[in-house]
Design a protein around this motif. Structure first.
Motif, PDB file in Angstrom:
ATOM      1  N   SER A 284       6.006   6.831   3.920  1.00 46.43           N
ATOM      2  CA  SER A 284       5.006   5.973   3.291  1.00 46.43           C
ATOM      3  C   SER A 284       5.168   4.515   3.697  1.00 46.43           C
TER       4      SER A 284
ATOM      5  N   GLN B  36      -1.741   7.531   7.695  1.00 47.08           N
ATOM      6  CA  GLN B  36      -2.983   6.932   7.182  1.00 47.08           C
ATOM      7  C   GLN B  36      -3.056   5.429   7.436  1.00 47.08           C
TER       8      GLN B  36
ATOM      9  N   THR C 168     -12.027   7.062   1.102  1.00 45.87           N
ATOM     10  CA  THR C 168     -11.802   7.012   2.545  1.00 45.87           C
ATOM     11  C   THR C 168     -13.001   7.486   3.357  1.00 45.87           C
TER      12      THR C 168
ATOM     13  N   ARG D 256      -7.585   2.034  -2.123  1.00 50.64           N
ATOM     14  CA  ARG D 256      -6.585   2.490  -3.090  1.00 50.64           C
ATOM     15  C   ARG D 256      -7.135   3.594  -3.998  1.00 50.64           C
ATOM     16  N   ASN D 257      -8.440   3.558  -4.234  1.00 55.43           N
ATOM     17  CA  ASN D 257      -9.072   4.563  -5.095  1.00 55.43           C
ATOM     18  C   ASN D 257      -9.537   5.800  -4.324  1.00 55.43           C
ATOM     19  N   GLY D 258      -9.156   5.881  -3.046  1.00 57.54           N
ATOM     20  CA  GLY D 258      -9.405   7.097  -2.283  1.00 57.54           C
ATOM     21  C   GLY D 258     -10.787   7.238  -1.676  1.00 57.54           C
TER      22      GLY D 258
ATOM     23  N   PRO E 247       0.815  -1.221   0.000  1.00 57.78           N
ATOM     24  CA  PRO E 247       0.000   0.000   0.000  1.00 57.78           C
ATOM     25  C   PRO E 247       0.848   1.269   0.000  1.00 57.78           C
ATOM     26  N   THR E 248       1.651   1.432  -1.035  1.00 55.38           N
ATOM     27  CA  THR E 248       2.546   2.580  -1.110  1.00 55.38           C
ATOM     28  C   THR E 248       1.794   3.897  -1.264  1.00 55.38           C
ATOM     29  N   PHE E 249       0.507   3.818  -1.517  1.00 54.24           N
ATOM     30  CA  PHE E 249      -0.328   5.014  -1.651  1.00 54.24           C
ATOM     31  C   PHE E 249      -0.726   5.577  -0.288  1.00 54.24           C
ATOM     32  N   LEU E 250      -0.407   4.867   0.798  1.00 53.28           N
ATOM     33  CA  LEU E 250      -0.746   5.326   2.140  1.00 53.28           C
ATOM     34  C   LEU E 250       0.477   5.909   2.832  1.00 53.28           C
ATOM     35  N   THR E 251       0.281   7.035   3.521  1.00 54.01           N
ATOM     36  CA  THR E 251       1.347   7.601   4.339  1.00 54.01           C
ATOM     37  C   THR E 251       1.302   6.963   5.726  1.00 54.01           C
TER      38      THR E 251
ATOM     39  N   THR F 120       5.565   0.682   2.650  1.00 50.87           N
ATOM     40  CA  THR F 120       6.068  -0.062   1.498  1.00 50.87           C
ATOM     41  C   THR F 120       5.418  -1.437   1.406  1.00 50.87           C
TER      42      THR F 120
END
Length: 258
Positions: free
Chosen positions: A134, A82, A198, A194-196, A75-79, A136
């Motif tokens: 982020s 998050q 949230t 992943r598509n936001g 989930p590299t799209f998450l900080t 990894t």
């Protein structure tokens, strides 16, 4: 066993079945370092000898009766801030999957246990690898009580079989079928994350949160108090209204009183 891949894009398309292992999360952690391990790889076992849960608790299950597995994600799209969104998505996936069999009295006990009434049916342990700001890799460990009928070491536990007895004629649930169904729902919620989506996930999580909006007793720092769960903040802290004031707790800082 577990030879038929689920109807998913990537979750469960690669699956490693081990009749026995110490911890599926540990096996998955070793696989992360292998270049040939794709996202969505599942490690599943019939008997986990050193399973663990939140707070460092051990996780005991009867061999061959339940679902005990781990999923490797990227989930590299998450900080870092998050991380709890992943907990929400995973918890909701399991809740929706079980709702097919238990349409009532099913809830998510913060931060990520699955309850039927006030009995624990399953738990989740997510272990994240972080680089910079982020994520990894994430290893999502899931333990679900399915066909087990006796819980001598966990008196407040239950299983899908026990909970569904009044309206199910199944002798035992087919674990391979259930895993396939669960992975399909899991991928759906992971893709929503992943598509936001949230805001939708947060709303759905609160709607299914155990004891949300109810007055109950808690313990923190050895002191018992009465409060009302009003939400979960962006850091994953439980928000409780106590004496007309909002208090915030990480999962190691508070316990429910039953």
């Amino acid at each position: 066993m577990y030879n038929n891949p689920p109807k998913t894009l990537f979750v469960g398309q690669k699956l490693l079945f081990l009749p026995e292992c110490h911890s599926t999360n540990d096996i998955a952690a070793d696989l992360i370092n292998t270049a040939s391990t794709p996202e969505g790889t599942v490690v599943i076992t019939s008997q986990q000898t050193r399973g663990r849960g939140q707070r460092g608790n051990s996780w005991h299950t009867e061999p061959g009766k339940n679902l005990t597995f781990s999923i490797i994600l990227k989930p590299t799209f998450l900080t870092v801030n998050q991380q709890f969104l992943l907990n929400m998505a995973v918890s909701l996936a399991i809740h929706e999957f079980l709702s097919k069999y238990l349409p009532q009295n099913l809830s998510i006990k913060w931060p990520n246990d699955i309850y039927w009434h006030s009995q624990k049916m399953g738990g989740i342990l997510i272990e994240n690898t972080i680089q910079g700001l982020s994520l990894t890799h994430s290893i999502v460990g899931i333990g679900l009580n399915i066909n087990q009928k006796s819980f001598t070491e966990q008196p407040r536990a239950t299983s899908l079989k026990l909970a569904s007895q009044p309206f199910s004629n199944e002798d035992e649930y087919d674990l391979e079928i259930l895993l396939s169904e669960l992975l399909i729902v899991f991928e759906k919620f992971y893709l929503l994350l992943r598509n936001g989506k949230t805001d939708s996930l947060r709303t759905y999580y609160l709607r299914n949160l155990y004891s949300y909006g109810e007055k109950r007793f808690f313990v923190s720092n050895g002191n018992q108090f009465e409060g009302t769960i009003t939400g979960v903040d962006s850091q994953g802290r439980l928000v409780i209204e106590k004496d007309n004031k909002l208090c915030y707790f990480f999962f190691k800082e508070i316990e429910f009183v039953f």
